[in-house]
Motif scaffolding. Structure first.
Motif, PDB file in Angstrom:
ATOM      1  N   LEU A  36      16.279   7.973 -37.100  1.00 31.53           N
ATOM      2  CA  LEU A  36      15.880   7.763 -38.503  1.00 31.53           C
ATOM      3  C   LEU A  36      15.723   6.274 -38.804  1.00 31.53           C
ATOM      4  O   LEU A  36      14.905   5.867 -39.603  1.00 31.53           O
ATOM      5  CB  LEU A  36      16.913   8.376 -39.450  1.00 31.53           C
ATOM      6  N   GLU A  56       9.128   5.203 -46.879  1.00 29.49           N
ATOM      7  CA  GLU A  56      10.345   4.480 -47.264  1.00 29.49           C
ATOM      8  C   GLU A  56      11.305   4.374 -46.086  1.00 29.49           C
ATOM      9  O   GLU A  56      11.468   5.317 -45.317  1.00 29.49           O
ATOM     10  CB  GLU A  56      11.036   5.220 -48.425  1.00 29.49           C
ATOM     11  N   SER A  57      11.941   3.194 -45.989  1.00 30.61           N
ATOM     12  CA  SER A  57      12.903   3.010 -44.906  1.00 30.61           C
ATOM     13  C   SER A  57      14.248   3.614 -45.309  1.00 30.61           C
ATOM     14  O   SER A  57      14.568   3.761 -46.477  1.00 30.61           O
ATOM     15  CB  SER A  57      13.044   1.508 -44.602  1.00 30.61           C
ATOM     16  N   LEU A  58      15.011   3.951 -44.301  1.00 30.19           N
ATOM     17  CA  LEU A  58      16.318   4.575 -44.500  1.00 30.19           C
ATOM     18  C   LEU A  58      17.234   3.737 -45.380  1.00 30.19           C
ATOM     19  O   LEU A  58      18.046   4.258 -46.135  1.00 30.19           O
ATOM     20  CB  LEU A  58      16.959   4.762 -43.115  1.00 30.19           C
ATOM     21  N   LEU A  59      17.094   2.424 -45.270  1.00 31.30           N
ATOM     22  CA  LEU A  59      18.030   1.525 -45.949  1.00 31.30           C
ATOM     23  C   LEU A  59      17.537   1.038 -47.311  1.00 31.30           C
ATOM     24  O   LEU A  59      18.249   0.307 -47.993  1.00 31.30           O
ATOM     25  CB  LEU A  59      18.322   0.311 -45.053  1.00 31.30           C
ATOM     26  N   ASP A  60      16.334   1.452 -47.689  1.00 32.64           N
ATOM     27  CA  ASP A  60      15.744   0.914 -48.931  1.00 32.64           C
ATOM     28  C   ASP A  60      16.637   1.118 -50.150  1.00 32.64           C
ATOM     29  O   ASP A  60      16.772   0.218 -50.982  1.00 32.64           O
ATOM     30  CB  ASP A  60      14.358   1.525 -49.176  1.00 32.64           C
ATOM     31  N   GLU A  61      17.255   2.325 -50.247  1.00 37.03           N
ATOM     32  CA  GLU A  61      18.090   2.604 -51.416  1.00 37.03           C
ATOM     33  C   GLU A  61      19.291   1.650 -51.457  1.00 37.03           C
ATOM     34  O   GLU A  61      19.624   1.099 -52.509  1.00 37.03           O
ATOM     35  CB  GLU A  61      18.560   4.060 -51.397  1.00 37.03           C
ATOM     36  N   ILE A  95      23.685   9.734 -44.246  1.00 43.04           N
ATOM     37  CA  ILE A  95      22.270  10.053 -44.520  1.00 43.04           C
ATOM     38  C   ILE A  95      21.714  10.602 -43.217  1.00 43.04           C
ATOM     39  O   ILE A  95      21.516   9.845 -42.259  1.00 43.04           O
ATOM     40  CB  ILE A  95      21.446   8.803 -44.922  1.00 43.04           C
ATOM     41  N   ARG A 119      15.620  13.406 -49.159  1.00 40.72           N
ATOM     42  CA  ARG A 119      14.641  12.309 -49.190  1.00 40.72           C
ATOM     43  C   ARG A 119      13.801  12.386 -47.941  1.00 40.72           C
ATOM     44  O   ARG A 119      14.269  12.885 -46.906  1.00 40.72           O
ATOM     45  CB  ARG A 119      15.380  10.965 -49.191  1.00 40.72           C
ATOM     46  N   ARG A 120      12.575  11.917 -48.036  1.00 41.33           N
ATOM     47  CA  ARG A 120      11.733  11.904 -46.837  1.00 41.33           C
ATOM     48  C   ARG A 120      11.774  10.511 -46.218  1.00 41.33           C
ATOM     49  O   ARG A 120      11.494   9.516 -46.892  1.00 41.33           O
ATOM     50  CB  ARG A 120      10.304  12.314 -47.196  1.00 41.33           C
ATOM     51  N   ILE A 121      12.186  10.455 -44.965  1.00 37.85           N
ATOM     52  CA  ILE A 121      12.168   9.196 -44.218  1.00 37.85           C
ATOM     53  C   ILE A 121      11.192   9.407 -43.069  1.00 37.85           C
ATOM     54  O   ILE A 121      11.487  10.122 -42.116  1.00 37.85           O
ATOM     55  CB  ILE A 121      13.564   8.841 -43.656  1.00 37.85           C
ATOM     56  N   GLY A 122      10.024   8.802 -43.161  1.00 35.14           N
ATOM     57  CA  GLY A 122       8.998   9.021 -42.137  1.00 35.14           C
ATOM     58  C   GLY A 122       8.651  10.495 -42.046  1.00 35.14           C
ATOM     59  O   GLY A 122       8.324  11.133 -43.045  1.00 35.14           O
ATOM     60  N   SER A 130      10.815  12.804 -41.195  1.00 34.33           N
ATOM     61  CA  SER A 130      12.025  13.626 -41.322  1.00 34.33           C
ATOM     62  C   SER A 130      12.491  13.744 -42.768  1.00 34.33           C
ATOM     63  O   SER A 130      12.344  12.812 -43.555  1.00 34.33           O
ATOM     64  CB  SER A 130      13.161  13.002 -40.513  1.00 34.33           C
TER      65      SER A 130
END
Lengths: 243, 98
Positions: free
Chosen positions: A81, A88-93, B25, B58-61, B63
């Protein structure tokens, strides 16, 4: 040792084998950052946050409280991930929530499970540059097997060239006891202590001790006393006998 | 709400997992692995928690990931605490009968 600490925005690699204190050093880096007004994010791929909270508390760091105050975040996720590049990137939030100045990725070695070795360097470069672009200083943990013999290679996939600073941690056996050694192998743009120094994990975190000045070959796994020390031992022995 | 939260063991395990690890996450399958189960076996419970607002997606790429809604988690904890206090109160009343 670092003549003023890591440089702002730099990517630092902390390499070492299991159990040598990489995670403690990484957490201490973030906790000290918070004290200096620099919020931080700890990204973990393996260890669950509740274990990290517990272990940190034993060192006097209340990470839950830092999270409540929006100074710190632990993100526990899967390496694949982290590598997603679309949307959106995983860490954006977390970036929006606490506006971090420091980040730890524990560990970069986990990416090996999800990308081919030939692509690892490119993906690591992308991650480092993403963080640099945002002005975030990063500390990337790398689980390396023991550096033994004459080899001083930190990673076998050429990641050492991507980072600005490399700190290697290593357990060493000296006189039948296990001690921990730390050395700064590389630091771009600044002078640093070149000596191999002993460190201890104390109830308040990592404490750097004196250099292994009386030993040579510590990092190669065959520490031995330097000749002058051997001579001094013989001299002391002879003096004792005369008494 | 409490009916959903107390509906199954899996829901309980998920609540404990996310409450203890609020920074988790991850994908459905990876979350399932972290409580020793499979994605299929937790899908329904996850849906229940998402509908309640305890978990968010949430959508990450490519996934879809699950994460805790921290504010909603606090509300849920308050609701559970209140429920437990009420139960204690009932027990106390019952005790006076004997």
């Amino acid at each position: 040792m670092l003549h003023g600490g890591f440089m702002e925005g730099d990517a630092v690699m902390v390499a070492g084998s299991a159990g040598c204190g990489k995670t403690t050093l990484a957490l201490q880096y973030l906790v000290n950052g918070v004290k200096l007004g620099e919020p931080g994010i700890y990204v973990t791929f393996e260890e669950m946050p509740d274990q990290i909270y517990r272990d940190a508390k034993n060192l006097g760091w209340d990470l839950r409280k830092l999270e409540e105050n929006n100074k710190f975040r632990i993100v526990c996720t899967s390496p694949n991930l982290m590598l997603e590049s679309e949307g959106e990137s995983l860490l954006d939030e977390s970036f929006r929530d606490i506006e971090p100045r420091r980040i730890v990725v524990d560990s970069l070695s986990h990416l090996v499970m999800f990308v081919k070795e030939s692509e690892l360097r490119r993906e690591a470069y992308r991650l480092i540059m993403h963080l640099k672009t945002k002005g975030i200083s990063s500390l990337l943990v790398w689980e390396s097997p023991q550096m033994t013999g004459g080899s001083f290679a930190v990673t076998e996939v050429g990641l050492s060239f991507l980072v600005d600073c490399i700190v290697a941690l290593k357990p060493v056996e000296i006189e039948s006891s296990m001690r921990k050694a730390l050395v700064v192998l590389k630091m771009r743009g600044s002078d640093h202590d070149k000596r191999l120094r002993e460190f201890e994990i104390t109830p308040t975190g990592i404490k750097i001790e004196s250099a292994f000045t009386n030993y040579e070959g510590v990092i190669t796994g065959s520490p031995r006393r330097v000749a002058s020390e051997k001579f001094m031992d013989l001299f002391r022995g002879a003096a004792e006998k005369r008494k | 709400m409490l009916e959903t939260l107390l509906a199954s063991e899996v829901t309980g395990d998920l609540l404990v997992l996310f409450h203890r690890n609020p920074g988790l996450i991850d994908t459905l399958d990876s979350v399932a692995r972290r409580i020793g189960r499979t994605g299929n076996s937790i899908e329904e419970d996850v849906r229940g928690l998402v509908n309640l607002g305890v978990l968010k997606t949430r959508r990450i790429g490519r996934s879809e990931v699950l994460l805790l809604d921290r504010a909603r988690d606090r509300e849920v904890l308050d609701a559970i605490a209140k429920h437990l206090r009420n139960l204690e109160g009932v027990e106390k009343i019952d005790n006076t009968k004997f």
